[in-house]
Design a protein around this motif. Structure first.
Motif, PDB file in Angstrom:
ATOM      1  N   VAL A  43       0.858  -1.188   0.000  1.00 28.42           N
ATOM      2  CA  VAL A  43       0.000   0.000   0.000  1.00 28.42           C
ATOM      3  C   VAL A  43       0.892   1.234   0.000  1.00 28.42           C
ATOM      4  O   VAL A  43       2.004   1.213   0.543  1.00 28.42           O
ATOM      5  N   PRO A  44       0.427   2.330  -0.614  1.00 27.91           N
ATOM      6  CA  PRO A  44       1.170   3.597  -0.484  1.00 27.91           C
ATOM      7  C   PRO A  44       1.229   4.012   0.977  1.00 27.91           C
ATOM      8  O   PRO A  44       0.286   3.768   1.742  1.00 27.91           O
ATOM      9  N   ALA A  45       2.323   4.640   1.357  1.00 30.30           N
ATOM     10  CA  ALA A  45       2.491   5.019   2.761  1.00 30.30           C
ATOM     11  C   ALA A  45       1.350   5.905   3.253  1.00 30.30           C
ATOM     12  O   ALA A  45       0.916   5.784   4.405  1.00 30.30           O
ATOM     13  N   GLN A  46       0.838   6.786   2.379  1.00 33.98           N
ATOM     14  CA  GLN A  46      -0.227   7.687   2.816  1.00 33.98           C
ATOM     15  C   GLN A  46      -1.544   6.960   3.065  1.00 33.98           C
ATOM     16  O   GLN A  46      -2.475   7.533   3.619  1.00 33.98           O
ATOM     17  N   ARG A  47      -1.619   5.675   2.656  1.00 33.27           N
ATOM     18  CA  ARG A  47      -2.829   4.878   2.895  1.00 33.27           C
ATOM     19  C   ARG A  47      -2.731   4.071   4.190  1.00 33.27           C
ATOM     20  O   ARG A  47      -3.635   3.294   4.504  1.00 33.27           O
ATOM     21  N   LEU A  48      -1.656   4.234   4.950  1.00 33.12           N
ATOM     22  CA  LEU A  48      -1.466   3.399   6.133  1.00 33.12           C
ATOM     23  C   LEU A  48      -2.584   3.572   7.146  1.00 33.12           C
ATOM     24  O   LEU A  48      -3.033   2.593   7.757  1.00 33.12           O
ATOM     25  N   ALA A  49      -3.055   4.805   7.349  1.00 28.96           N
ATOM     26  CA  ALA A  49      -4.111   5.018   8.342  1.00 28.96           C
ATOM     27  C   ALA A  49      -5.379   4.256   7.978  1.00 28.96           C
ATOM     28  O   ALA A  49      -5.984   3.586   8.824  1.00 28.96           O
ATOM     29  N   ASP A  50      -5.799   4.333   6.712  1.00 29.02           N
ATOM     30  CA  ASP A  50      -6.984   3.595   6.277  1.00 29.02           C
ATOM     31  C   ASP A  50      -6.751   2.090   6.376  1.00 29.02           C
ATOM     32  O   ASP A  50      -7.649   1.331   6.762  1.00 29.02           O
ATOM     33  N   THR A  51      -5.543   1.667   6.028  1.00 28.03           N
ATOM     34  CA  THR A  51      -5.228   0.240   6.080  1.00 28.03           C
ATOM     35  C   THR A  51      -5.269  -0.277   7.509  1.00 28.03           C
ATOM     36  O   THR A  51      -5.772  -1.380   7.778  1.00 28.03           O
ATOM     37  N   ALA A  52      -4.754   0.504   8.445  1.00 27.37           N
ATOM     38  CA  ALA A  52      -4.769   0.095   9.842  1.00 27.37           C
ATOM     39  C   ALA A  52      -6.184  -0.002  10.391  1.00 27.37           C
ATOM     40  O   ALA A  52      -6.475  -0.835  11.259  1.00 27.37           O
ATOM     41  N   ALA A  53      -7.075   0.839   9.883  1.00 29.53           N
ATOM     42  CA  ALA A  53      -8.458   0.850  10.375  1.00 29.53           C
ATOM     43  C   ALA A  53      -9.340  -0.185   9.703  1.00 29.53           C
ATOM     44  O   ALA A  53     -10.192  -0.803  10.353  1.00 29.53           O
ATOM     45  N   ARG A  54      -9.126  -0.409   8.396  1.00 27.55           N
ATOM     46  CA  ARG A  54     -10.041  -1.272   7.641  1.00 27.55           C
ATOM     47  C   ARG A  54      -9.369  -2.495   7.020  1.00 27.55           C
ATOM     48  O   ARG A  54     -10.050  -3.381   6.526  1.00 27.55           O
ATOM     49  N   GLY A  55      -8.057  -2.521   7.022  1.00 25.23           N
ATOM     50  CA  GLY A  55      -7.369  -3.658   6.445  1.00 25.23           C
ATOM     51  C   GLY A  55      -7.309  -3.594   4.931  1.00 25.23           C
ATOM     52  O   GLY A  55      -7.816  -2.672   4.293  1.00 25.23           O
ATOM     53  N   VAL A  56      -6.650  -4.598   4.352  1.00 26.29           N
ATOM     54  CA  VAL A  56      -6.521  -4.749   2.898  1.00 26.29           C
ATOM     55  C   VAL A  56      -7.111  -6.099   2.520  1.00 26.29           C
ATOM     56  O   VAL A  56      -6.833  -7.111   3.166  1.00 26.29           O
ATOM     57  N   GLY A  57      -7.905  -6.133   1.483  1.00 28.68           N
ATOM     58  CA  GLY A  57      -8.545  -7.368   1.069  1.00 28.68           C
ATOM     59  C   GLY A  57      -7.566  -8.382   0.495  1.00 28.68           C
ATOM     60  O   GLY A  57      -6.602  -8.026  -0.176  1.00 28.68           O
ATOM     61  N   MET A  58      -7.822  -9.664   0.789  1.00 26.44           N
ATOM     62  CA  MET A  58      -7.059 -10.747   0.180  1.00 26.44           C
ATOM     63  C   MET A  58      -7.897 -12.019   0.274  1.00 26.44           C
ATOM     64  O   MET A  58      -8.753 -12.159   1.128  1.00 26.44           O
ATOM     65  N   SER A  59      -7.637 -12.929  -0.634  1.00 31.19           N
ATOM     66  CA  SER A  59      -8.430 -14.149  -0.705  1.00 31.19           C
ATOM     67  C   SER A  59      -7.939 -15.191   0.287  1.00 31.19           C
ATOM     68  O   SER A  59      -6.727 -15.365   0.454  1.00 31.19           O
ATOM     69  N   PRO A  60      -8.856 -15.926   0.915  1.00 28.45           N
ATOM     70  CA  PRO A  60      -8.429 -17.022   1.796  1.00 28.45           C
ATOM     71  C   PRO A  60      -7.830 -18.195   1.032  1.00 28.45           C
ATOM     72  O   PRO A  60      -7.278 -19.109   1.649  1.00 28.45           O
ATOM     73  N   VAL A  61      -7.904 -18.182  -0.284  1.00 28.07           N
ATOM     74  CA  VAL A  61      -7.362 -19.292  -1.078  1.00 28.07           C
ATOM     75  C   VAL A  61      -5.851 -19.421  -0.920  1.00 28.07           C
ATOM     76  O   VAL A  61      -5.283 -20.484  -1.177  1.00 28.07           O
ATOM     77  N   PHE A  62      -5.180 -18.345  -0.479  1.00 31.11           N
ATOM     78  CA  PHE A  62      -3.730 -18.428  -0.320  1.00 31.11           C
ATOM     79  C   PHE A  62      -3.327 -19.464   0.731  1.00 31.11           C
ATOM     80  O   PHE A  62      -2.188 -19.918   0.741  1.00 31.11           O
ATOM     81  N   ASP A  63      -4.241 -19.836   1.590  1.00 30.98           N
ATOM     82  CA  ASP A  63      -3.925 -20.866   2.584  1.00 30.98           C
ATOM     83  C   ASP A  63      -3.758 -22.241   1.963  1.00 30.98           C
ATOM     84  O   ASP A  63      -3.263 -23.156   2.624  1.00 30.98           O
ATOM     85  N   VAL A  64      -4.169 -22.408   0.719  1.00 35.50           N
ATOM     86  CA  VAL A  64      -4.000 -23.701   0.057  1.00 35.50           C
ATOM     87  C   VAL A  64      -3.168 -23.566  -1.217  1.00 35.50           C
ATOM     88  O   VAL A  64      -3.299 -24.345  -2.152  1.00 35.50           O
ATOM     89  N   PHE A  65      -2.292 -22.558  -1.253  1.00 35.32           N
ATOM     90  CA  PHE A  65      -1.274 -22.460  -2.302  1.00 35.32           C
ATOM     91  C   PHE A  65      -0.130 -23.430  -1.969  1.00 35.32           C
ATOM     92  O   PHE A  65       0.263 -23.563  -0.810  1.00 35.32           O
ATOM     93  N   THR A  66       0.418 -24.069  -2.998  1.00 33.85           N
ATOM     94  CA  THR A  66       1.628 -24.862  -2.818  1.00 33.85           C
ATOM     95  C   THR A  66       2.837 -24.000  -3.172  1.00 33.85           C
ATOM     96  O   THR A  66       2.696 -22.858  -3.612  1.00 33.85           O
TER      97      THR A  66
END
Length: 466
Positions: A43-66
């Motif tokens: 994330v851009p550094a200026q987006r850190l506040a929003d990221t800390a409050a709301r997070g960044v989206g990612m798929s749970p499928v990464f838990d089953v990546f080889t």
């Protein structure tokens, strides 16, 4: 906005202002998947506040990546559906010395409603640490990081997995020899300087046994911090290597038939500020809880291998008489024992600790520390006791002598280790069904992928994945 989100946002705003003065423009948020690969969202550094409050989206499928980015599935995870939120740990935001304009932070994963993701490995490590604390134990952990460095071919693009390029070692000196330090003194200086600037306390750095191989040891700390640190250490070494026209590999087996890269886990047990490895009149200085904790680890090692040695390549490294600890035994200062007790200097009240020698850098370090804690606590709960320590190399003993001493070989394949993990009640309870199932799914997929591969094909395919 919840009060916690507001607090996170305000803390992130203050942090952003500091990062801007240091020239940081982007922040890498990492998590480590069940194949041991550090994945990232930035994330851009200026987006850190929003990221800390709301997070960044990612798929749970990464838990089953080889490890080769194939997607498998478990009973609970897999497919295109669902979403999670990555939240950076603001206390661990670190300006990267070898990547100008960048900072890094490890991330925890939650669902869209703010509930902890049951397969989040970092939160698993934190839960196990909290269990230990509730039992009155203070654990200090640290990793040894081993890697092999080669010259990057002129056509090499960082991040590719080209296996056809010849291996060109930048140092030709003998194992553990000063020649290697002389030949790569600028590179090694930059590695230690970058880590020091980033707040990593480097204890030592030296050439290792295999061609182009080095080892770096960092100071112990809280188990979650230790796992964070080893991720940061690896990526820093990788970045410094790239700036020197070099390429670093942390793979368990770099060349088939050679000594591989380990990532030994060191752990010390304390209660009320006092070491449980320095108990007067106790055998080997081990207090009863320390004895039981280590006995729990030793008994669980066959199943722990599926977490600490998670690749078919891991078992190319786990060979007798190579100081990899392939036999299920422990010993005092015995580098062939899977569990090594380190006594330390006699006048050092904090000197004693233990070392799990089997693990390598293909492991997710959060799974490694969390599972070792779970095994140790189970040892305390079940009042386990250590057997007699072993001296010497079990590999040179005959089969009958090993049997007489009760020394057995740890799993020699990923399949066998995964079978043991599947049947381990203590680790199933600690991991939970979602994380346990995801780990098993990834291990089974890795087994199937390399079932017909030669040792050379396995090393070529995995050499640059870690």
């Amino acid at each position: 906005m919840t009060s916690r989100a507001g607090e996170q946002r305000e803390e992130a705003r203050q942090l952003t202002a500091r990062l801007e003065t240091e020239g940081v423009r982007n922040i890498a948020l990492t998590w480590v998947d069940n194949a041991g690969i550090a994945r990232v969202k930035t994330v851009p550094a200026q987006r850190l506040a929003d990221t800390a409050a709301r997070g960044v989206g990612m798929s749970p499928v990464f838990d089953v990546f080889t490890s080769d980015d194939t997607i498998t599935e478990s009973d609970h995870l897999g497919g295109p559906d669902g979403d999670l939120r990555l939240f950076p740990d603001l206390d661990r935001v670190t300006v990267l010395a070898a990547q100008p304009g960048w900072a890094w932070a490890p991330a925890d994963r939650y669902d869209q409603l703010g509930r902890p993701h049951p397969a989040c490995q970092r939160q698993f490590a934190r839960r196990m640490t909290e269990r230990a604390t509730a039992a009155g134990l203070d654990l200090r952990m640290g990793f040894e990081t081993e890697w092999v460095v080669t010259r990057a071919p002129e056509s090499h693009h960082p991040g590719t997995t080209d296996t056809s390029a010849p291996l060109d070692y930048p140092c030709a000196g003998p194992a553990y020899g000063m020649t290697r330090v002389v030949e790569l003194s600028d590179y090694l200086r930059d590695v230690t300087e970058a880590l020091t600037v980033q707040g990593i306390d480097v204890l030592q750095l030296h050439p290792e046994y295999a061609p182009g191989q080095f080892e770096l040891t960092t100071a112990p700390g809280d188990p979650v911090r230790a796992a964070d640190d080893v991720v940061l250490v690896r990526e820093t070494i990788r970045a410094v290597s790239a700036r020197h026209g070099l390429r670093a590999s942390f793979a368990p087996a770099f060349v088939a038939g050679q000594v591989g890269n380990g990532c030994h886990l060191h752990l010390g047990l304390y209660r009320d500020g006092r070491s449980l490895h320095r108990t007067p009149d106790a055998a080997h200085g081990l207090a009863p809880d320390a004895d039981a904790f280590l006995a729990g680890i030793l008994a669980t090692l066959p199943a722990l291998l599926a977490l600490g040695c998670p690749s078919p390549a891991s078992y190319l490294r786990l060979q007798p008489s190579r100081w990899a600890g392939v036999y299920q035994c422990w010993g005092v200062e015995n580098r062939e024992a899977a569990l090594r007790l380190i006594t330390g200097a006699p006048d050092d009240p904090d000197g004693g600790h233990a070392e799990v020698k089997t693990f390598d850098a293909a492991a997710n370090p959060y799974l490694a520390v969390g599972a070792v804690i779970a095994a140790g606590l189970h040892g305390i709960d079940s009042r386990a006791t250590l057997p007699e320590p072993q001296s010497g190399d079990p590999g040179v003993l005959g089969v009958r002598e090993r049997a007489r001493r009760g020394i057995v070989r740890l799993p020699a394949t990923l399949t066998e280790a995964t079978d043991r993990l599947e049947k381990s009640a203590p680790l199933y309870e600690a991991l939970g069904k979602v994380l346990h199932g995801a780990v098993l799914a990834v291990r089974r997929a890795e087994e199937a992928q390399f079932a017909e591969s030669t040792d050379e094909e396995i090393t070529a395919a995995t050499r640059w994945r870690w």
